[in-house]
Write a protein that holds these residues in place. Structure first.
Motif, PDB file in Angstrom:
ATOM      1  N   THR A 303       0.843  -1.183   0.000  1.00  0.00           N
ATOM      2  CA  THR A 303       0.000   0.000   0.000  1.00  0.00           C
ATOM      3  C   THR A 303       0.882   1.237   0.000  1.00  0.00           C
ATOM      4  N   ASP A 304       0.312   2.361  -0.437  1.00  0.00           N
ATOM      5  CA  ASP A 304       1.025   3.638  -0.440  1.00  0.00           C
ATOM      6  C   ASP A 304       0.471   4.520   0.672  1.00  0.00           C
ATOM      7  N   PHE A 305       1.312   5.389   1.214  1.00  0.00           N
ATOM      8  CA  PHE A 305       0.826   6.370   2.179  1.00  0.00           C
ATOM      9  C   PHE A 305       1.792   7.547   2.218  1.00  0.00           C
ATOM     10  N   GLU A 306       1.339   8.623   2.802  1.00  0.00           N
ATOM     11  CA  GLU A 306       2.167   9.819   2.951  1.00  0.00           C
ATOM     12  C   GLU A 306       2.269  10.192   4.417  1.00  0.00           C
ATOM     13  N   GLN A 307       3.431  10.724   4.782  1.00  0.00           N
ATOM     14  CA  GLN A 307       3.629  11.215   6.142  1.00  0.00           C
ATOM     15  C   GLN A 307       4.672  12.316   6.109  1.00  0.00           C
ATOM     16  N   ALA A 308       4.334  13.426   6.749  1.00  0.00           N
ATOM     17  CA  ALA A 308       5.243  14.580   6.844  1.00  0.00           C
ATOM     18  C   ALA A 308       5.753  15.020   5.474  1.00  0.00           C
ATOM     19  N   GLY A 309       4.861  14.963   4.472  1.00  0.00           N
ATOM     20  CA  GLY A 309       5.224  15.452   3.148  1.00  0.00           C
ATOM     21  C   GLY A 309       6.016  14.489   2.294  1.00  0.00           C
ATOM     22  N   HIS A 310       6.213  13.261   2.759  1.00  0.00           N
ATOM     23  CA  HIS A 310       6.963  12.262   1.999  1.00  0.00           C
ATOM     24  C   HIS A 310       6.050  11.094   1.630  1.00  0.00           C
ATOM     25  N   SER A 311       6.316  10.491   0.474  1.00  0.00           N
ATOM     26  CA  SER A 311       5.509   9.367  -0.004  1.00  0.00           C
ATOM     27  C   SER A 311       6.268   8.059   0.176  1.00  0.00           C
ATOM     28  N   TYR A 312       5.549   7.042   0.634  1.00  0.00           N
ATOM     29  CA  TYR A 312       6.166   5.755   0.931  1.00  0.00           C
ATOM     30  C   TYR A 312       5.343   4.610   0.350  1.00  0.00           C
ATOM     31  N   VAL A 313       6.008   3.477   0.206  1.00  0.00           N
ATOM     32  CA  VAL A 313       5.356   2.209  -0.130  1.00  0.00           C
ATOM     33  C   VAL A 313       5.673   1.240   1.000  1.00  0.00           C
ATOM     34  N   LEU A 314       4.647   0.578   1.512  1.00  0.00           N
ATOM     35  CA  LEU A 314       4.845  -0.422   2.559  1.00  0.00           C
ATOM     36  C   LEU A 314       4.366  -1.771   2.045  1.00  0.00           C
ATOM     37  N   ARG A 315       5.239  -2.758   2.115  1.00  0.00           N
ATOM     38  CA  ARG A 315       4.886  -4.115   1.706  1.00  0.00           C
ATOM     39  C   ARG A 315       4.773  -5.018   2.930  1.00  0.00           C
ATOM     40  N   ARG A 316       3.764  -5.877   2.900  1.00  0.00           N
ATOM     41  CA  ARG A 316       3.627  -6.896   3.941  1.00  0.00           C
ATOM     42  C   ARG A 316       3.875  -8.256   3.303  1.00  0.00           C
ATOM     43  N   TYR A 317       4.926  -8.911   3.726  1.00  0.00           N
ATOM     44  CA  TYR A 317       5.270 -10.236   3.200  1.00  0.00           C
ATOM     45  C   TYR A 317       4.603 -11.300   4.062  1.00  0.00           C
ATOM     46  N   LEU A 375       8.331  -4.261   4.685  1.00  0.00           N
ATOM     47  CA  LEU A 375       9.410  -3.512   4.044  1.00  0.00           C
ATOM     48  C   LEU A 375       8.900  -2.132   3.664  1.00  0.00           C
ATOM     49  N   LEU A 376       9.599  -1.097   4.130  1.00  0.00           N
ATOM     50  CA  LEU A 376       9.254   0.285   3.806  1.00  0.00           C
ATOM     51  C   LEU A 376      10.208   0.794   2.733  1.00  0.00           C
ATOM     52  N   LEU A 377       9.637   1.362   1.657  1.00  0.00           N
ATOM     53  CA  LEU A 377      10.421   1.866   0.535  1.00  0.00           C
ATOM     54  C   LEU A 377      10.044   3.310   0.235  1.00  0.00           C
ATOM     55  N   GLU A 378      10.998   4.055  -0.324  1.00  0.00           N
ATOM     56  CA  GLU A 378      10.650   5.347  -0.892  1.00  0.00           C
ATOM     57  C   GLU A 378       9.759   5.113  -2.106  1.00  0.00           C
ATOM     58  N   LYS A 379       8.754   5.954  -2.282  1.00  0.00           N
ATOM     59  CA  LYS A 379       7.879   5.802  -3.432  1.00  0.00           C
ATOM     60  C   LYS A 379       8.460   6.542  -4.632  1.00  0.00           C
ATOM     61  N   THR A 380       8.525   5.875  -5.759  1.00  0.00           N
ATOM     62  CA  THR A 380       8.960   6.512  -7.001  1.00  0.00           C
ATOM     63  C   THR A 380       7.732   6.746  -7.867  1.00  0.00           C
ATOM     64  N   ASN A 381       7.540   7.968  -8.286  1.00  0.00           N
ATOM     65  CA  ASN A 381       6.384   8.304  -9.115  1.00  0.00           C
ATOM     66  C   ASN A 381       6.668   7.953 -10.568  1.00  0.00           C
ATOM     67  N   GLY A 382       5.695   7.381 -11.216  1.00  0.00           N
ATOM     68  CA  GLY A 382       5.860   7.032 -12.616  1.00  0.00           C
ATOM     69  C   GLY A 382       5.024   5.831 -12.996  1.00  0.00           C
ATOM     70  N   LYS A 383       4.910   5.595 -14.298  1.00  0.00           N
ATOM     71  CA  LYS A 383       4.126   4.479 -14.811  1.00  0.00           C
ATOM     72  C   LYS A 383       4.985   3.241 -14.990  1.00  0.00           C
ATOM     73  N   ARG A 384       4.374   2.094 -14.708  1.00  0.00           N
ATOM     74  CA  ARG A 384       5.047   0.835 -15.012  1.00  0.00           C
ATOM     75  C   ARG A 384       5.203   0.712 -16.531  1.00  0.00           C
ATOM     76  N   LEU A 385       6.242   0.035 -16.938  1.00  0.00           N
ATOM     77  CA  LEU A 385       6.501  -0.145 -18.362  1.00  0.00           C
ATOM     78  C   LEU A 385       5.343  -0.886 -19.031  1.00  0.00           C
ATOM     79  N   SER A 386       4.710  -1.769 -18.279  1.00  0.00           N
ATOM     80  CA  SER A 386       3.595  -2.551 -18.825  1.00  0.00           C
ATOM     81  C   SER A 386       2.352  -1.698 -19.057  1.00  0.00           C
ATOM     82  N   GLU A 387       2.294  -0.497 -18.458  1.00  0.00           N
ATOM     83  CA  GLU A 387       1.132   0.373 -18.586  1.00  0.00           C
ATOM     84  C   GLU A 387       1.293   1.398 -19.702  1.00  0.00           C
ATOM     85  N   ARG A 388       2.453   1.437 -20.326  1.00  0.00           N
ATOM     86  CA  ARG A 388       2.712   2.431 -21.368  1.00  0.00           C
ATOM     87  C   ARG A 388       2.373   1.863 -22.744  1.00  0.00           C
TER      88      ARG A 388
END
Length: 462
Positions: A303-317, A375-388
């Motif tokens: 899932t994606d979320f924002e906190q303190a002006g930053h965007s993150y991705v959190l994965r649950r394995y 796992l917490l990751l920085e979110k990168t904005n952009g389209k997946r290659l499969s969506e282009r």
């Protein structure tokens, strides 16, 4: 050691005269820190501090079995390098306090940054100028019989047009100019630490080093040996860094508990860290799930979320199969998938390959068995290659470069698909799926799996 600003009362045990002060042996000095510049828990901390009205760089060594060795190596090497006329912060004094801490102080260099920081945002002209300066400094080091064992861009400091060597404790000093073998080994390590996106510029200015030592080495022999050593140095660097991501360091923290282990970047926002450790599931409540995936029998939800002006991705394995849990429990070389992705992401960033930066990794366990993780990751904005709908020639070129980089680093990717890559807002190709990466120690091991990967790539490009 506490990273908050503090005071030190030190007794000088050895000193060198400085232009603005004379720190004689036996003097008591009171220092107040201004900022913690670097911290390696249990070993040392580096501070900007005030001493008798002057700013100094203070390196404080904690009590540990190698404390005295580290202190003496730093002090003795710094004095020898400075005496040899090599650009390094001037050593001022060596000292101790009543609690057992040992310290060395240097002149503080104002308005500077490491070359790693400079190159991260430099244009091509600035990058070329900085690399020439770095190569000239290496030629001087080698002629003086010195080299940096930990030869990476973070150990060189640029300020007002001048370049300085840092971390004298990891330098080696010999009586005569370096042999061709030592030069090759040291330059190969430097090249291994040049980010991939800077390699073309580096190759264009590398002759600077050769021009600085025309009578000291045979160019043909040197370049031949270097061509053989560079791939091995890159591989050693990559494997070493993968191991480093799983322990505490100056940039990463690790803690182990009976029910979990925690890995995180030390700069992670404290409030976010507390929430993740307290209850990571709170980030999934009321959020839109951005998709699930299964990798080698281990699934994750993100899932994606924002906190303190930053965007993150959190994965649950999810909890892996019993077979995978047993493999991880009994093997020292098989790691939980969430920890593999954590390490792989940092390794790619280290060599300059674009991928989301991992910020934190929480591994859940019971009786030593892996139960899943986050796992917490920085979110990168952009389209997946499969969506282009269309792919530009520039993206095709970037993809080809990525595959060539994989080859030079002995990396394979099992099942590479368009959905594993995205195009960010700057038009750069970003590898999103790092879980399926494999880093190979030997050429034969790499070639075997690379042959299987080649067929997958043909299907992808087709």
């Amino acid at each position: 050691m506490d990273q908050r600003n503090r005071s030190f009362s030190l007794l000088v045990t050895d000193a060198a005269s400085a232009g603005f002060a004379d720190y004689t042996e036996g003097r008591h000095l009171d220092l107040k820190t201004v900022a913690c510049l670097r911290h390696l828990p249990g070993r040392r901390a580096v501070w900007k501090a005030r001493c008798e009205g002057h700013d100094v760089l203070l390196k404080v060594f904690d009590q540990h079995p190698k404390q005295r060795r580290d202190l003496d190596r730093e002090w003795d090497n710094a004095r020898a390098l400075f005496k040899a006329g090599l650009a390094t912060p001037e050593p001022l004094f060596k000292a101790r306090d009543d609690s057992g801490l040992l310290a060395v102080a240097f002149t503080y260099i104002e308005n500077g940054r490491t070359l790693k920081e400079v190159f991260a945002e430099a244009d091509e002209a600035t990058l070329a100028a900085g690399l020439r300066q770095l190569l000239e400094l290496h030629a001087k080091q080698h002629a003086a019989g010195s080299y940096q064992k930990d030869n990476h861009l973070g150990n060189y400091f640029s300020s007002r047009g001048d370049l300085y060597m840092l971390d004298a404790g990891s330098c080696v000093l010999k009586d005569n100019a370096l042999s061709i073998h030592d030069r090759v080994q040291n330059m190969a390590m430097l090249i291994a630490n040049i980010p991939l996106h800077s390699r073309k510029v580096f190759d264009g200015v590398f002759s600077t080093y050769l021009d600085c030592c025309p009578d000291e080495i045979d160019r043909q022999i040197f370049l031949g040996k270097l061509a053989i050593e560079v791939p091995e140095a890159r591989n050693r660097r990559l494997m070493s860094y993968l191991r480093k991501t799983r322990r505490s360091s100056s940039k990463l923290e690790r803690s182990d508990h009976p029910d979990k282990s925690w890995h995180a970047c030390r700069q992670l926002e404290p409030g976010l860290k507390s929430k993740l450790l307290e209850n990571p599931e709170q980030f999934f409540i009321g959020q839109t799930r951005k998709g699930a995936r299964v990798e080698d029998g281990e699934g994750y939800l993100q899932t994606d979320f924002e906190q303190a002006g930053h965007s993150y991705v959190l994965r649950r394995y999810d909890r892996p199969s019993l077979v995978n849990r047993l493999r991880q429990f009994f093997s020292i070389s098989v790691f939980p998938r969430v920890l593999e992705v954590w390490s792989n992401g940092h390794a790619l960033n280290m060599v300059g390959l674009e991928s989301p930066r991992p910020l934190a990794c929480l591994v859940l366990k019971k009786y030593g068995f892996y139960l899943g993780g986050y796992l917490l990751l920085e979110k990168t904005n952009g389209k997946r290659l499969s969506e282009r709908d269309d792919v530009s020639e520039d993206i095709v070129l970037q993809f080809d470069t990525l595959i060539q980089d994989f080859k030079s680093l002995r990396i394979t990717h099992r099942g590479l698909m368009p959905s594993d890559m995205s195009i960010d807002e700057n038009g750069r190709l970003v590898l999103v799926d790092t879980a399926s990466l494999r880093f190979h120690k030997s050429v034969s091991e790499y070639q075997k799996e690379a042959a299987e990967q080649a067929q997958t790539l043909e299907e992808l490009l087709g």
